[in-house]
Design an enzyme around this catalytic site. Structure first.
Site, short mmCIF file in Angstrom:
data_model
loop_
_atom_site.label_atom_id
_atom_site.label_comp_id
_atom_site.label_asym_id
_atom_site.label_seq_id
_atom_site.Cartn_x
_atom_site.Cartn_y
_atom_site.Cartn_z
N TYR A 183 0.85 -1.19 0.00
CA TYR A 183 0.00 0.00 0.00
C TYR A 183 0.89 1.24 0.00
O TYR A 183 1.36 1.69 1.04
CB TYR A 183 -0.92 0.02 1.21
CG TYR A 183 -1.89 -1.14 1.29
CD1 TYR A 183 -2.18 -1.93 0.18
CD2 TYR A 183 -2.53 -1.45 2.49
CE1 TYR A 183 -3.06 -3.00 0.27
CE2 TYR A 183 -3.42 -2.50 2.58
CZ TYR A 183 -3.68 -3.27 1.48
OH TYR A 183 -4.56 -4.33 1.58
N PRO B 148 -15.43 -4.55 2.69
CA PRO B 148 -16.62 -4.96 3.46
C PRO B 148 -17.84 -4.11 3.19
O PRO B 148 -18.97 -4.56 3.41
CB PRO B 148 -16.15 -4.81 4.91
CG PRO B 148 -15.11 -3.75 4.86
CD PRO B 148 -14.40 -3.96 3.55
N GLY C 293 -23.30 -0.42 -3.21
CA GLY C 293 -23.64 -0.20 -4.61
C GLY C 293 -25.09 0.15 -4.82
O GLY C 293 -25.64 1.02 -4.16
#
Length: 290
Positions: free
Chosen positions: A70, A216, A220
């Site tokens: 990351y 998690p 949408g």
């Protein structure tokens, strides 16, 4: 009169003991978004990233998940800058096994010497003597599994990592890895809208292995203005994201969601989901949406 749960709502999610010995609150924080676009480079607002990390810990989050990829390494640097020296009982998990040729690009590399190199770098970047949970970010199909997981076992024997986890694996891969090492966690894609790894979750629950769902909050279209989730949100006075997290927490006692954000306000909203308790009918209604 205020209570500990008022000050630290993450505790309302309950606890899970990694490996049976390392307790964490079941609502954690995923630090992937504390980077630039494409999970590449520094965040747009480094000061806000620091505030986010400090705020979630204030709210009782004691499990933070990151990865060397990351940034790369930016997320680990942000965690150290914000929280070192670390509060007692804070568990930091990181991952290795992905290289980063550029923004948005992740490629698995599981050569033992590479995994060892990345573990040593994460120890340095996080400024810790031992990594609480070290996860194989992806299984590299070009390298024997015994060599990849076996190297993590060697690091564990050397005292450089405490527990071993896997990410995005099948039940069969998890079984094979458990023949090589004690696996305490598995981190797979799972949310209210995408439950394709239900079999992995069921296996983890049977074996008391932590299941850490990445991505998690994936509401949408389920969060649209006319959706049942939106209607329940208005009725309960909870946001769609909070309902999605509450559903995960209710779904299994081994579930350990790690919602991530680069905003303090959004972090506070996510942690507040720990106090949302679904009725049986609400749980079933949400489950039926997908």
């Amino acid at each position: 009169m205020s209570t500990d749960l008022d000050a630290q709502p993450a505790a309302a999610a309950g606890t899970f003991a990694l490996g049976g010995v390392l307790p964490v609150h079941r609502l954690g924080f995923g630090a992937m978004h504390l980077t630039g676009p494409g999970i590449w480079g520094p965040p747009k607002d480094p000061d806000e990233a620091v505030r986010v990390l400090r705020r979630v810990v204030e709210l009782g989050v004691n499990f933070i998940d990151t990865a060397d990829s990351y940034g790369p390494f930016v997320s680990e640097h942000m965690i150290r800058a914000a929280l070192h020296p670390y509060p007692e009982h804070l568990v930091i998990a990181t991952k290795a096994g992905m290289t980063r040729p550029g923004p948005g690009i992740f490629r698995p590399v599981g050569r033992p010497e590479y995994l060892r190199q990345q573990a040593e770098l994460s120890l340095r970047h996080l400024e810790v003597d031992r990594i609480d949970l070290y996860q194989l970010h992806r299984i590299d199909p070009r390298v024997p599994l015994v060599d990849q997981v076996g190297e993590l076992v060697l690091l564990q024997q050397e005292g450089k990592i405490r527990h071993i986890g896997l990410s995005q694996v099948t039940v069969e891969q998890l079984r094979r890895a458990r023949e090589i090492a004690t696996i305490v966690s598995v981190q797979n894609l799972y949310n209210l809208a995408d439950r394709s790894d239900e079999d992995v979750l069921d296996y983890a629950e049977r074996e008391n292995i932590a299941f850490i769902p990445w991505y998690p909050i994936a509401t949408g279209e389920l969060a649209g203005p006319e959706s049942p989730l939106a209607a329940m949100s208005a009725h309960r006075g909870a946001t769609p994201a909070q309902l999605a997290l509450a559903w995960l927490l209710r779904r299994s006692p081994v579930m350990l969601p790690i919602p991530g954000t680069s905003s303090v306000a959004h972090a506070e909203e996510n942690v507040a989901a720990a106090r949302v308790t679904l009725t049986d009918s609400e749980f079933e209604e949400l489950a039926a949406l997908a």
